[in-house]
Design a protein around this motif. Structure first.
Motif, PDB file in Angstrom:
ATOM      1  N   ALA A  22       1.251  -1.383   0.095  1.00 41.49           N
ATOM      2  CA  ALA A  22       0.158   0.437   0.052  1.00 41.49           C
ATOM      3  C   ALA A  22       0.829   1.131   0.104  1.00 41.49           C
ATOM      4  CB  ALA A  22      -0.608   0.207   1.344  1.00 41.49           C
ATOM      5  N   ALA A  23       0.341   1.907  -1.250  1.00 39.91           N
ATOM      6  CA  ALA A  23       1.781   3.222  -0.908  1.00 39.91           C
ATOM      7  C   ALA A  23       0.864   4.940  -0.526  1.00 39.91           C
ATOM      8  CB  ALA A  23       1.339   3.996  -2.489  1.00 39.91           C
ATOM      9  N   SER A  24       0.593   5.577   0.240  1.00 37.57           N
ATOM     10  CA  SER A  24       0.518   6.751   0.863  1.00 37.57           C
ATOM     11  C   SER A  24       1.663   7.939   0.349  1.00 37.57           C
ATOM     12  CB  SER A  24       0.180   6.710   2.067  1.00 37.57           C
ATOM     13  OG  SER A  24       1.453   6.258   2.913  1.00 37.57           O
ATOM     14  N   GLY A  25       1.120   8.778   0.692  1.00 41.99           N
ATOM     15  CA  GLY A  25       1.203  10.365   0.900  1.00 41.99           C
ATOM     16  C   GLY A  25       2.156  10.918  -0.704  1.00 41.99           C
ATOM     17  N   ARG A  26       1.699  10.659  -2.254  1.00 42.19           N
ATOM     18  CA  ARG A  26       1.608  10.898  -3.201  1.00 42.19           C
ATOM     19  C   ARG A  26       1.261  10.108  -4.454  1.00 42.19           C
ATOM     20  NH1 ARG A  26       7.315  13.466  -4.242  1.00 42.19           N
ATOM     21  NH2 ARG A  26       6.492  14.011  -6.065  1.00 42.19           N
ATOM     22  N   THR A  27       0.643  10.874  -5.729  1.00 39.22           N
ATOM     23  CA  THR A  27       0.266   9.923  -6.107  1.00 39.22           C
ATOM     24  C   THR A  27       0.501   8.854  -7.112  1.00 39.22           C
ATOM     25  OG1 THR A  27      -0.887  12.672  -7.254  1.00 39.22           O
ATOM     26  CG2 THR A  27      -1.095  10.303  -8.596  1.00 39.22           C
ATOM     27  N   PHE A  28       0.482   8.126  -6.821  1.00 42.62           N
ATOM     28  CA  PHE A  28       0.104   6.998  -6.728  1.00 42.62           C
ATOM     29  C   PHE A  28       0.804   5.910  -8.035  1.00 42.62           C
ATOM     30  CE2 PHE A  28       1.569   2.346  -6.064  1.00 42.62           C
ATOM     31  CZ  PHE A  28       0.519   1.501  -6.732  1.00 42.62           C
ATOM     32  N   SER A  29      -0.187   6.376  -8.843  1.00 45.11           N
ATOM     33  CA  SER A  29      -0.713   6.464 -10.414  1.00 45.11           C
ATOM     34  C   SER A  29       1.142   7.172 -10.940  1.00 45.11           C
ATOM     35  CB  SER A  29      -1.707   6.538 -11.122  1.00 45.11           C
ATOM     36  OG  SER A  29      -1.394   8.676 -10.826  1.00 45.11           O
ATOM     37  N   ASP A  30       1.443   7.727 -10.913  1.00 36.98           N
ATOM     38  CA  ASP A  30       3.140   8.220 -10.852  1.00 36.98           C
ATOM     39  C   ASP A  30       4.284   8.038 -11.317  1.00 36.98           C
ATOM     40  OD1 ASP A  30       2.206  11.950 -10.157  1.00 36.98           O
ATOM     41  OD2 ASP A  30       1.434  10.198 -11.716  1.00 36.98           O
ATOM     42  N   ALA A  96       8.717   1.941  -5.471  1.00 38.51           N
ATOM     43  CA  ALA A  96       8.072   2.929  -5.669  1.00 38.51           C
ATOM     44  C   ALA A  96      10.054   3.318  -6.727  1.00 38.51           C
ATOM     45  CB  ALA A  96       7.575   3.312  -5.749  1.00 38.51           C
ATOM     46  N   LYS A  97       9.504   4.221  -8.328  1.00 28.77           N
ATOM     47  CA  LYS A  97      10.319   5.295  -9.304  1.00 28.77           C
ATOM     48  C   LYS A  97       9.331   5.650  -9.839  1.00 28.77           C
ATOM     49  CE  LYS A  97      13.323   6.484 -12.242  1.00 28.77           C
ATOM     50  NZ  LYS A  97      13.432   6.962 -11.847  1.00 28.77           N
ATOM     51  N   LEU A  98       9.258   7.241  -9.360  1.00 28.12           N
ATOM     52  CA  LEU A  98       8.475   8.096  -9.865  1.00 28.12           C
ATOM     53  C   LEU A  98       9.200   8.142 -11.346  1.00 28.12           C
ATOM     54  CD1 LEU A  98       6.903  10.441  -9.698  1.00 28.12           C
ATOM     55  CD2 LEU A  98       9.076  11.913  -9.982  1.00 28.12           C
ATOM     56  N   TYR A  99       8.103   8.076 -12.703  1.00 29.21           N
ATOM     57  CA  TYR A  99       8.691   7.266 -13.828  1.00 29.21           C
ATOM     58  C   TYR A  99       8.668   8.822 -14.678  1.00 29.21           C
ATOM     59  CZ  TYR A  99       3.694   7.362 -14.934  1.00 29.21           C
ATOM     60  OH  TYR A  99       2.302   7.426 -15.070  1.00 29.21           O
ATOM     61  N   THR A 100       9.283   8.854 -15.934  1.00 27.12           N
ATOM     62  CA  THR A 100       9.289   9.359 -17.122  1.00 27.12           C
ATOM     63  C   THR A 100       8.364   9.065 -17.696  1.00 27.12           C
ATOM     64  OG1 THR A 100      11.674  10.076 -16.695  1.00 27.12           O
ATOM     65  CG2 THR A 100      11.159  10.859 -18.885  1.00 27.12           C
ATOM     66  N   TYR A 101       8.584   7.665 -18.085  1.00 30.63           N
ATOM     67  CA  TYR A 101       7.627   7.239 -19.981  1.00 30.63           C
ATOM     68  C   TYR A 101       6.784   6.263 -18.575  1.00 30.63           C
ATOM     69  CZ  TYR A 101      11.704   9.428 -22.112  1.00 30.63           C
ATOM     70  OH  TYR A 101      12.759  10.321 -22.765  1.00 30.63           O
ATOM     71  N   ARG A 102       5.509   6.124 -19.070  1.00 29.73           N
ATOM     72  CA  ARG A 102       4.504   5.472 -18.309  1.00 29.73           C
ATOM     73  C   ARG A 102       4.469   4.508 -18.518  1.00 29.73           C
ATOM     74  NH1 ARG A 102      -1.505   5.595 -19.724  1.00 29.73           N
ATOM     75  NH2 ARG A 102      -1.838   5.129 -17.090  1.00 29.73           N
ATOM     76  N   TYR A 103       5.465   3.635 -19.475  1.00 27.69           N
ATOM     77  CA  TYR A 103       5.115   2.014 -20.025  1.00 27.69           C
ATOM     78  C   TYR A 103       6.508   1.910 -19.724  1.00 27.69           C
ATOM     79  CZ  TYR A 103      -0.063   3.365 -21.974  1.00 27.69           C
ATOM     80  OH  TYR A 103      -1.160   3.258 -21.489  1.00 27.69           O
ATOM     81  N   TYR A 104       7.107   2.220 -19.525  1.00 32.19           N
ATOM     82  CA  TYR A 104       8.788   2.163 -19.349  1.00 32.19           C
ATOM     83  C   TYR A 104       8.780   1.197 -17.832  1.00 32.19           C
ATOM     84  CZ  TYR A 104      13.920   2.077 -18.985  1.00 32.19           C
ATOM     85  OH  TYR A 104      15.567   1.572 -19.438  1.00 32.19           O
ATOM     86  N   ILE A 105       9.613  -0.118 -18.219  1.00 27.02           N
ATOM     87  CA  ILE A 105       9.806  -0.951 -16.940  1.00 27.02           C
ATOM     88  C   ILE A 105      10.945  -0.611 -16.638  1.00 27.02           C
ATOM     89  CG2 ILE A 105      10.171  -3.216 -16.409  1.00 27.02           C
ATOM     90  CD1 ILE A 105       7.539  -2.801 -16.588  1.00 27.02           C
ATOM     91  N   TYR A 106      11.264  -0.131 -15.016  1.00 27.06           N
ATOM     92  CA  TYR A 106      12.973  -0.374 -14.865  1.00 27.06           C
ATOM     93  C   TYR A 106      12.896  -1.864 -14.068  1.00 27.06           C
ATOM     94  CZ  TYR A 106      11.484   4.805 -15.053  1.00 27.06           C
ATOM     95  OH  TYR A 106      11.070   6.369 -15.499  1.00 27.06           O
TER      96      TYR A 106
END
Length: 125
Positions: A22-30, A96-106
């Motif tokens: 469970a994530a909290s504090g920021r926009t999870f979808s980002d 969690a990693k704040l992504y740059t490209y929405r479909y990129y896998i880290y």
């Protein structure tokens, strides 16, 4: 973002577990998300990852047995683990990693800046 992992436990070989983070504090979808594990005496390794857009990656050891998914409405990422083996025994971490490209896998551990506390999975033979 803060992460709270849960769902670990003791299971017999062949059994199943579902881990939640469970994530909290920021926009999870980002965030792109990953599940890692670390067994005693071994390095932390990526098990599965999911991008912000829902694309997925699995380590060879997880393919066909584990499923990663996310529910952005619940700010939660899951790891469904089936057909568990004793070698799956480890502490499992979500990250969690704040992504740059929405479909990129880290896939690199170093790319993830936010980590949960870990949940222990023990698979008995």
């Amino acid at each position: 973002v803060q992460l709270q992992a849960s769902g670990g436990g003791l299971v017999q070989a062949g059994g199943s577990l579902r881990l939640s983070c469970a994530a909290s504090g920021r926009t999870f979808s980002d965030y792109a998300m990953g599940w890692f594990r670390q067994a005693p005496g071994k390095e932390r390794e990526l098990v599965a990852a999911i991008s912000g857009g829902g694309t997925t990656y699995y380590a060879d050891s997880a393919k066909g047995r584990f499923t990663i998914s996310r529910d952005n409405a619940k700010n939660t990422v899951y790891l469904q683990m089936n057909s568990l083996k004793p070698e799956d025994t480890a502490v499992y971490y979500c990250a969690a990693k704040l992504y740059t490209y929405r479909y990129y896998i880290y896939t690199e551990t170093s790319k993830y800046g936010n980590w949960g506390q870990g949940t222990l999975v023990t698979v008995s033979s």
